[in-house]
Scaffold this active site. Sequence first.
Site, PDB file in Angstrom:
ATOM      1  N   GLY A 194      16.759 -22.266   8.027  1.00 40.17           N
ATOM      2  CA  GLY A 194      15.939 -22.357   6.819  1.00 40.17           C
ATOM      3  C   GLY A 194      15.749 -21.028   6.111  1.00 40.17           C
ATOM      4  O   GLY A 194      14.902 -20.908   5.226  1.00 40.17           O
TER       5      GLY A 194
ATOM      6  N   GLY B 112      18.200 -28.159   5.559  1.00 35.27           N
ATOM      7  CA  GLY B 112      17.962 -28.215   4.113  1.00 35.27           C
ATOM      8  C   GLY B 112      19.055 -28.942   3.338  1.00 35.27           C
ATOM      9  O   GLY B 112      18.758 -29.774   2.460  1.00 35.27           O
TER      10      GLY B 112
ATOM     11  N   LYS C  41      13.940 -33.132   9.110  1.00 32.61           N
ATOM     12  CA  LYS C  41      12.646 -32.519   9.466  1.00 32.61           C
ATOM     13  C   LYS C  41      11.510 -33.413   8.928  1.00 32.61           C
ATOM     14  O   LYS C  41      11.681 -34.623   8.836  1.00 32.61           O
ATOM     15  CB  LYS C  41      12.531 -31.092   8.943  1.00 32.61           C
ATOM     16  CG  LYS C  41      13.758 -30.250   9.303  1.00 32.61           C
ATOM     17  CD  LYS C  41      13.514 -28.800   9.097  1.00 32.61           C
ATOM     18  CE  LYS C  41      14.828 -28.032   9.203  1.00 32.61           C
ATOM     19  NZ  LYS C  41      14.641 -26.666   9.622  1.00 32.61           N
TER      20      LYS C  41
ATOM     21  N   GLU D 193      21.692 -23.009  17.392  1.00 25.10           N
ATOM     22  CA  GLU D 193      20.954 -22.753  16.161  1.00 25.10           C
ATOM     23  C   GLU D 193      20.201 -21.439  16.287  1.00 25.10           C
ATOM     24  O   GLU D 193      19.072 -21.408  16.809  1.00 25.10           O
ATOM     25  CB  GLU D 193      19.948 -23.880  15.906  1.00 25.10           C
ATOM     26  CG  GLU D 193      20.584 -25.235  15.734  1.00 25.10           C
ATOM     27  CD  GLU D 193      19.737 -26.127  14.841  1.00 25.10           C
ATOM     28  OE1 GLU D 193      20.264 -26.566  13.819  1.00 25.10           O
ATOM     29  OE2 GLU D 193      18.555 -26.336  15.141  1.00 25.10           O
TER      30      GLU D 193
ATOM     31  N   GLU E 178      11.890 -25.386  16.130  1.00 23.37           N
ATOM     32  CA  GLU E 178      10.549 -25.594  15.551  1.00 23.37           C
ATOM     33  C   GLU E 178       9.628 -26.267  16.568  1.00 23.37           C
ATOM     34  O   GLU E 178       8.423 -25.995  16.590  1.00 23.37           O
ATOM     35  CB  GLU E 178      10.668 -26.416  14.244  1.00 23.37           C
ATOM     36  CG  GLU E 178      11.268 -25.551  13.138  1.00 23.37           C
ATOM     37  CD  GLU E 178      12.058 -26.304  12.077  1.00 23.37           C
ATOM     38  OE1 GLU E 178      11.941 -27.541  11.994  1.00 23.37           O
ATOM     39  OE2 GLU E 178      12.813 -25.647  11.337  1.00 23.37           O
TER      40      GLU E 178
ATOM     41  N   ASN F 194      19.313 -33.197   9.745  1.00 17.76           N
ATOM     42  CA  ASN F 194      17.952 -33.171  10.291  1.00 17.76           C
ATOM     43  C   ASN F 194      17.009 -33.087   9.099  1.00 17.76           C
ATOM     44  O   ASN F 194      16.872 -32.031   8.496  1.00 17.76           O
ATOM     45  CB  ASN F 194      17.786 -31.947  11.207  1.00 17.76           C
ATOM     46  CG  ASN F 194      16.341 -31.752  11.653  1.00 17.76           C
ATOM     47  OD1 ASN F 194      15.525 -32.675  11.536  1.00 17.76           O
ATOM     48  ND2 ASN F 194      16.038 -30.560  12.151  1.00 17.76           N
TER      49      ASN F 194
ATOM     50  N   SER G 119      21.292 -22.772   8.240  1.00 16.16           N
ATOM     51  CA  SER G 119      21.725 -22.533   6.866  1.00 16.16           C
ATOM     52  C   SER G 119      23.199 -22.847   6.642  1.00 16.16           C
ATOM     53  O   SER G 119      23.887 -22.143   5.906  1.00 16.16           O
ATOM     54  CB  SER G 119      21.391 -21.095   6.441  1.00 16.16           C
ATOM     55  OG  SER G 119      19.986 -20.895   6.483  1.00 16.16           O
TER      56      SER G 119
ATOM     57  N   HIS H 295      14.505 -28.615  19.442  1.00 15.09           N
ATOM     58  CA  HIS H 295      14.668 -27.871  18.187  1.00 15.09           C
ATOM     59  C   HIS H 295      13.758 -26.640  18.225  1.00 15.09           C
ATOM     60  O   HIS H 295      12.646 -26.699  18.762  1.00 15.09           O
ATOM     61  CB  HIS H 295      14.331 -28.763  16.988  1.00 15.09           C
ATOM     62  CG  HIS H 295      14.737 -28.161  15.691  1.00 15.09           C
ATOM     63  ND1 HIS H 295      13.995 -27.191  15.062  1.00 15.09           N
ATOM     64  CD2 HIS H 295      15.831 -28.366  14.914  1.00 15.09           C
ATOM     65  CE1 HIS H 295      14.616 -26.830  13.950  1.00 15.09           C
ATOM     66  NE2 HIS H 295      15.726 -27.528  13.837  1.00 15.09           N
TER      67      HIS H 295
HETATM   68  C1  PEP Z   1      17.829 -27.284  11.361  1.00 14.10           C
HETATM   69  O1  PEP Z   1      16.690 -27.575  11.038  1.00 14.10           O
HETATM   70  O2  PEP Z   1      18.286 -27.733  12.414  1.00 14.10           O
HETATM   71  C2  PEP Z   1      18.594 -26.415  10.471  1.00 14.10           C
HETATM   72  C3  PEP Z   1      19.752 -25.986  10.849  1.00 14.10           C
HETATM   73  O3  PEP Z   1      18.019 -26.130   9.254  1.00 14.10           O
HETATM   74  P1  PEP Z   1      18.727 -25.382   7.997  1.00 14.10           P
HETATM   75  O4  PEP Z   1      20.086 -25.997   7.840  1.00 14.10           O
HETATM   76  O5  PEP Z   1      17.832 -25.662   6.856  1.00 14.10           O
HETATM   77  O6  PEP Z   1      18.809 -23.934   8.342  1.00 14.10           O
END
Ligand code: PEP
Length: 252
Positions: A173, A234, A11, A167, A97, A9, A212, A95
């Site tokens: 993040g 990330g 983003k 998640e 966010e 992803n 993460s 998601h």
């Molecule tokens: C995500 O945005 O779905 C995600 C898991 O981000 P990160 O891996 O950066 O925590």
Amino acid sequence: MRRKFVAGNWKMNGDLASNAALISAVKAGLAAEGNVDVATCVPAPYLAQVQAAVSGSAIGLGAQDVSAHAAGAYTGEVSAAMLAEFACKYVIVGHSERRAYHGETDAQVAAKTAAALKSGLTPIVCVGETLAQREAAQTNAVVGGQLDVVLAALEAGQVEAIVVAYEPVWAIGTGKTATPEMAQDVHAMLRARLALKSVEAATKVRILYGGSMKPDNAKELLAMADIDGGLIGGAALKAADFLAIVQAAQSN
Ligand code: PEP
């Protein structure tokens, strides 16, 4: 045995030059005959660019959001049919966010899931609890409840066409990851919820972990019985990290 699935992803990151470099490095590093499905979910303006870049490779194209509506006066939205025209196979829905910054409700996430399925896309349905909810022992109620609203909008026969991503909001993040055992507990609970709708689908639906996930923790997470892959934020922006996670999935 469910085939593992690793989806990146991006983003709201990237530009034409860095996208081209990232996709070319991922393509170069992917084994020709992998036993893992791989996808990259990109910002909408780059769909055409990445569609061309991944053409002929094992990388599936995905989007990060979709409208619940088919067409019409919905300024700024992108329909599932439009995504399908750019050869999108996947779309992330719900998601955290989007839930947090755009006020997306469970009902909207369910409607988006249904819209994606109608156009032949595979929705990656995200669910997850905040830190406060986990500390209040509400994880299963919150996360299970988010999935239940989506399942209620689907026919039993449609369930196997979705992917679920657990998640935990507190892990996205932040560098904090759920332990493999913590994640496995939630994944097993989600699979049990899926089974209440369709026992057959519950054995087939892939439940990804996201939050993460990095090369150094992917192997242990992906070794858990109900963790069928990862949704990677990330680490999907660095070809070497993303490829290392795909490799960890391949060896599980
Ligand atoms: C995500 O945005 O779905 C995600 C898991 O981000 P990160 O891996 O950066 O925590």
